[in-house]
Design a protein around this motif. Structure first.
Motif, short mmCIF file in Angstrom:
data_model
loop_
_atom_site.label_atom_id
_atom_site.label_comp_id
_atom_site.label_asym_id
_atom_site.label_seq_id
_atom_site.Cartn_x
_atom_site.Cartn_y
_atom_site.Cartn_z
N MET A 1 1.03 -1.25 -0.06
CA MET A 1 0.02 0.13 0.01
C MET A 1 0.96 1.24 -0.01
O MET A 1 1.77 1.39 0.70
N THR A 2 0.59 2.28 -0.78
CA THR A 2 1.52 3.41 -1.00
C THR A 2 0.77 4.47 -0.01
O THR A 2 -0.53 4.53 0.15
N SER A 3 1.47 5.24 0.57
CA SER A 3 1.07 6.16 1.58
C SER A 3 0.46 7.48 0.67
O SER A 3 1.20 7.57 -0.31
N PRO A 4 -0.57 8.23 1.19
CA PRO A 4 -0.86 9.47 0.46
C PRO A 4 0.29 10.28 0.30
O PRO A 4 1.16 10.51 1.09
N PRO A 5 0.26 11.27 -0.75
CA PRO A 5 1.28 12.27 -0.90
C PRO A 5 1.34 13.13 0.32
O PRO A 5 0.36 13.37 0.99
N SER A 6 2.36 13.57 0.30
CA SER A 6 2.96 14.60 1.67
C SER A 6 3.05 16.15 0.86
O SER A 6 3.70 16.17 -0.13
N TYR A 7 2.10 17.14 1.48
CA TYR A 7 2.31 18.39 0.73
C TYR A 7 3.00 19.20 1.91
O TYR A 7 2.79 19.25 3.02
N SER A 8 3.32 20.55 1.35
CA SER A 8 3.84 21.43 2.07
C SER A 8 2.85 22.66 2.10
O SER A 8 2.45 22.96 0.90
N VAL A 9 2.34 23.19 3.22
CA VAL A 9 1.53 23.93 3.40
C VAL A 9 1.59 25.30 4.26
O VAL A 9 2.36 25.23 5.28
N LEU A 10 1.26 26.46 3.59
CA LEU A 10 1.41 27.62 4.19
C LEU A 10 0.18 27.96 5.01
O LEU A 10 -0.93 27.91 4.39
N LEU A 11 0.17 28.05 6.30
CA LEU A 11 -0.93 28.31 7.16
C LEU A 11 -1.10 30.00 7.59
O LEU A 11 -0.32 30.33 8.09
N VAL A 12 -2.29 30.57 7.20
CA VAL A 12 -2.37 32.00 7.38
C VAL A 12 -3.59 31.91 8.26
O VAL A 12 -4.88 31.83 7.82
N GLU A 13 -3.55 32.31 9.82
CA GLU A 13 -4.68 32.32 10.50
C GLU A 13 -4.20 33.23 11.82
O GLU A 13 -3.12 33.07 12.35
N ILE A 107 -10.89 17.04 10.59
CA ILE A 107 -9.61 16.44 10.02
C ILE A 107 -10.12 15.99 8.50
O ILE A 107 -9.17 16.21 7.59
N GLU A 108 -11.28 15.16 8.63
CA GLU A 108 -11.64 14.48 7.57
C GLU A 108 -12.01 15.65 6.37
O GLU A 108 -11.66 15.24 5.33
N LYS A 109 -12.76 16.58 6.74
CA LYS A 109 -12.97 17.52 5.70
C LYS A 109 -11.94 18.32 5.18
O LYS A 109 -11.65 18.72 3.89
N LEU A 110 -10.96 18.60 6.06
CA LEU A 110 -9.63 19.14 5.68
C LEU A 110 -8.83 18.24 4.58
O LEU A 110 -8.29 18.68 3.67
N ALA A 111 -8.76 17.04 5.04
CA ALA A 111 -8.01 15.99 4.14
C ALA A 111 -8.60 16.11 2.73
O ALA A 111 -8.20 15.94 1.63
N GLU A 112 -10.15 15.89 2.83
CA GLU A 112 -10.94 15.92 1.53
C GLU A 112 -10.63 17.02 0.75
O GLU A 112 -10.39 17.05 -0.52
N GLU A 116 -8.85 17.50 -3.05
CA GLU A 116 -9.77 17.81 -4.06
C GLU A 116 -9.14 18.83 -4.71
O GLU A 116 -8.76 18.88 -6.06
N VAL A 117 -8.27 19.81 -3.98
CA VAL A 117 -7.69 21.00 -4.63
C VAL A 117 -6.29 20.63 -5.15
O VAL A 117 -6.22 21.14 -6.39
N LEU A 118 -5.64 19.79 -4.75
CA LEU A 118 -4.19 19.60 -5.21
C LEU A 118 -4.29 18.28 -6.27
O LEU A 118 -3.64 18.53 -7.25
N LYS A 119 -5.37 17.47 -6.32
CA LYS A 119 -5.53 16.57 -7.53
C LYS A 119 -5.94 17.46 -8.77
O LYS A 119 -5.71 17.19 -9.54
N GLY A 120 -6.69 18.36 -8.41
CA GLY A 120 -7.41 19.37 -9.48
C GLY A 120 -6.33 20.02 -10.22
O GLY A 120 -6.29 20.59 -11.40
#
Length: 123
Positions: A1-13, A107-112, A116-120
Motif C-alpha cells: 500500500m502506498t502512503s498518500p502524498p505529503s504536501y507543504s502547506v502555508l497556514l495563515v490564521e 480533519i476529514e473535511k480538511l483532508a478531503e 480535491e484542490v491538489l489533485k485538481g
C-alpha cells in the motif's frame, strides 16, 4: 500500500489556537507546515519567500480581508483554500469560486479539501 502524498502547506490564521490546531491536523495527515502567519504583511512576505504546495487562508485577519495575500498567491499560480466562519458570504469578491472550508472543520473535511484542490491542480 502506498502512503498518500505529503504536501507543504502555508497556514495563515490570526487565532493562535486555531492555527496550532490546524497545524496539528496537517501533520497528522502527513503534511508539513511550510510556514505560518497571523497577519497580512507577514503572510505576503512568506508567500514571496518560501516554497509551498498549498495555502490555507483565514478570510479575516484581525479585521482585515485576506484579499492582498490571495492576490499574490494567485499571481504565483499556487492553489489555496479559504477557511472562514462566515460561510460563502465571507469570501472576498472575485474569489467566490475558490474552495472554502467552513469553520470549524474536521480533519476529514480538511483532508478531503486538500485532496480535491491538489489533485485538481496537477492536471
Amino acid at each position: 500500500m502506498t502512503s498518500p502524498p505529503s504536501y507543504s502547506v502555508l497556514l495563515v490564521e490570526d487565532e493562535v489556537m486555531i492555527r496550532m490546531m490546524v497545524a496539528d491536523m496537517l501533520e497528522e495527515l502527513g503534511h508539513a507546515v511550510a510556514g505560518e502567519a497571523g497577519e497580512i504583511g507577514q503572510a505576503i512576505q512568506l508567500v514571496q519567500s518560501i516554497e509551498f504546495d498549498l495555502a490555507i487562508l483565514d478570510v479575516n485577519l484581525n479585521g482585515q480581508m485576506i484579499t492582498p495575500v490571495a492576490d499574490v498567491i494567485k499571481e504565483n499560480r499556487r492553489p489555496f483554500i479559504f477557511a472562514t466562519g462566515y460561510g460563502a458570504a465571507g469570501v472576498p469578491d472575485g474569489y467566490r469560486d475558490q474552495p472554502t472550508l467552513q469553520k470549524p472543520f474536521t480533519i476529514e473535511k480538511l483532508a478531503e479539501m486538500i485532496d480535491e484542490v491538489l489533485k485538481g491542480s496537477v492536471a
